[in-house]
Write a protein that holds these residues in place. Structure first.
Motif, short mmCIF file in Angstrom:
data_model
loop_
_atom_site.label_atom_id
_atom_site.label_comp_id
_atom_site.label_asym_id
_atom_site.label_seq_id
_atom_site.Cartn_x
_atom_site.Cartn_y
_atom_site.Cartn_z
N HIS A 101 -26.59 20.49 -40.99
CA HIS A 101 -26.40 21.21 -39.73
C HIS A 101 -27.73 21.83 -39.29
N GLY A 161 -19.58 22.14 -37.44
CA GLY A 161 -20.78 22.70 -36.80
C GLY A 161 -21.64 21.62 -36.20
N HIS A 191 -22.80 25.50 -40.43
CA HIS A 191 -21.55 25.10 -41.10
C HIS A 191 -21.85 24.24 -42.31
N THR A 198 -16.75 22.70 -43.35
CA THR A 198 -15.81 22.98 -42.26
C THR A 198 -15.43 21.67 -41.59
N THR A 249 -11.52 25.34 -43.19
CA THR A 249 -12.40 25.11 -44.34
C THR A 249 -12.14 23.72 -44.91
N ILE A 270 -19.71 28.49 -44.71
CA ILE A 270 -20.62 28.82 -43.59
C ILE A 270 -21.82 29.57 -44.16
#
Ligand code: AMP
Ligand code: GLY
Length: 423
Positions: A13, A36, A366, A369, A378, A384
């Motif tokens: 991410h 994310g 993230h 997720t 989750t 996170i």
């Protein structure tokens, strides 16, 4: 340029977030990504180790660059797979070949490489199941604590540090019997190094290199560095004790000999080299190499990189890294990982995550997720990473902790003492 990032964690991410700031990047795909990355680019539900599926996707979408996040596809040879395919060999892959990734894929290979290149590391012996007597003799010649390492990839679980000889012998037998899978049947036994750890990561085109901001991660699950090892519960950058003098030693004794050694051995290494270091009374030793960015190190390092990450990647791919400037944000950054209750042991997933929209002034990366019917739930142990800047590390941490408090999911847990040993 269309880019495919391979992986699904906070590191990926962070890479996607950073690349999305480049005007030269038109589209980012992440395989398989998380909830994310789907806000930063387009997720593609592909297995990072299914090279044929990735090949078809790259061709279909006209992707020009592939950035490999995790170690498994690198050790599995994804870079060679692309380079050896006449249809794909124009695609730039950021990540070393299978032979370069051996620095991470085999502890024995890494230790022998360091020995050949005079790179400071713990003394070691390397043994296969038929050599149990020799291995026990080696243990007996050493002193506790005993460090036992499975040779191959073990997802961060293949290292045991044991206080007494009978237990070390028993664990050794277990490893020879396949406790860490077939790649773990070869065991590296190491001298224990006492000191403080840190992560130094460079990006290289095989000849030139740039040293990224230095970071420290917090691997143990419990406060005060207690309990089981995890993938990482938080990180900070910079690391105050890694001053100019210390980093000079790291560069001269470790980074340069590594780059030169790879070059001399015919390795065109293009990607990240992660040096897991121990500072022993101010002298750096290599604990491990990784062939990739660290996680959660990436979540504090990449936000501090001011330069266009895409330009750095092009420099890596074309062998022109020397002509690219690395500009770093002087402000410290910190990240705090929110994890599922039970992690690193077993834990439940599918728990709804609330409060993400209430967070201000932090960057939320993230990890585990996924999107589920319009909600974010989750899907892993690390969930996170809450990253913040501050004028000091403490300020950055305070901001991360404030926002971490606004995020909620069933079983949420975090370490409240990230950075505790740097004060
Ligand atoms: P590794 O997977 O090789 O990074 O090892 C996991 C952790 O074990 C490291 O982060 C260190 O905390 C510890 N460790 C590994 N090797 C040694 C060593 N030779 N001496 C002391 N601690 C070590
Ligand atoms: N944080 C250590 C690693 O990524 O291996």
């Amino acid at each position: 340029m269309k880019i495919l990032i391979i992986g699904s964690g906070g590191r990926e991410h962070a890479i996607a977030w950073k690349l999305s700031q480049s005007r030269k990047v038109t589209r980012i795909f992440i395989a398989p990504g998380n909830a994310g990355t789907s806000q930063t680019g387009i997720n593609a539900d592909l297995d990072p180790e299914n090279f044929e599926a990735l090949r078809a996707f790259v061709i279909e979408k006209g992707i020009g660059m592939v950035v490999v996040g995790p170690e498994a596809p690198l050790v599995g040879g994804i870079t060679d797979f692309f380079a050896n395919d006449p249809v794909l060999n124009h695609v730039d892959v950021i990540g070393p070949s299978k032979s370069g990734a051996m620095l991470e894929g085999s502890k024995q290979f890494a230790k022998e490489f360091m020995l050949r290149n005079n790179i400071p590391t713990a003394k070691f012996g390397s043994f296969v199941p038929g050599e149990i007597e020799k291995a026990v003799d080696f243990l007996k010649q050493g002193r506790p604590p005993y460090v036992l390492k499975a040779d191959g990839l073990a997802g961060g679980k293949g290292v045991l540090i044991i206080d007494n000889l009978p237990e070390a012998e028993a664990e050794l037998a277990g490893m020879f019997a396949g406790k860490f899978g077939s790649a773990g049947r070869r065991v590296v036994i190491e001298e224990f190094l006492g000191g403080i750890e840190l992560s130094v990561i460079v990006i290289t085109d095989g000849s030139d290199y740039k040293i990224l901001p230095v970071a420290k991660d917090y691997k143990r699950e419990g406060e005060g560095d207690t309990g089981l090892n995890t993938g990482g519960m938080g990180a900070v950058s910079p690391v105050p004790f890694a001053d100019e003098n210390f980093l000079g030693k790291v560069e001269e004794r470790i980074i340069i000999p590594t780059i030169e050694g790879l070059k001399r051995e015919g390795e065109k290494y293009r990607g990240f080299i992660f040096f897991g270091l121990m500072s022993v009374k101010g002298d750096p030793f290599v604990i491990e190499y990784n062939a990739r960015l660290g996680d959660p190190e990436a979540e504090v390092i990449l936000p501090r990189v001011k330069s266009d990450l895409y330009d750095l990647f092009v420099g890596v791919a074309k062998g022109e890294l020397a002509s690219v400037n690395l500009e770093v944000d002087e402000r410290p950054a910190a990240t705090v990982m929110l994890v599922s209750g039970g992690y690193p042991g077993s834990y439940e997933t599918g728990k709804v995550i609330r409060g993400l929209d209430s967070c201000r002034d932090s960057i939320l990366f993230h990890a585990g997720t996924r999107d589920s019917e319009g909600r974010i739930v989750t899907s892993g142990g690390r969930v996170i990473a809450v990253t913040s800047f501050g004028d000091t590390i403490d300020e950055a941490l305070q901001l991360s902790y404030r926002n971490a408090g606004l995020i909620d999911f069933y079983g949420k847990r975090l370490r409240r003492d990230i950075g505790f040993d740097l004060k």
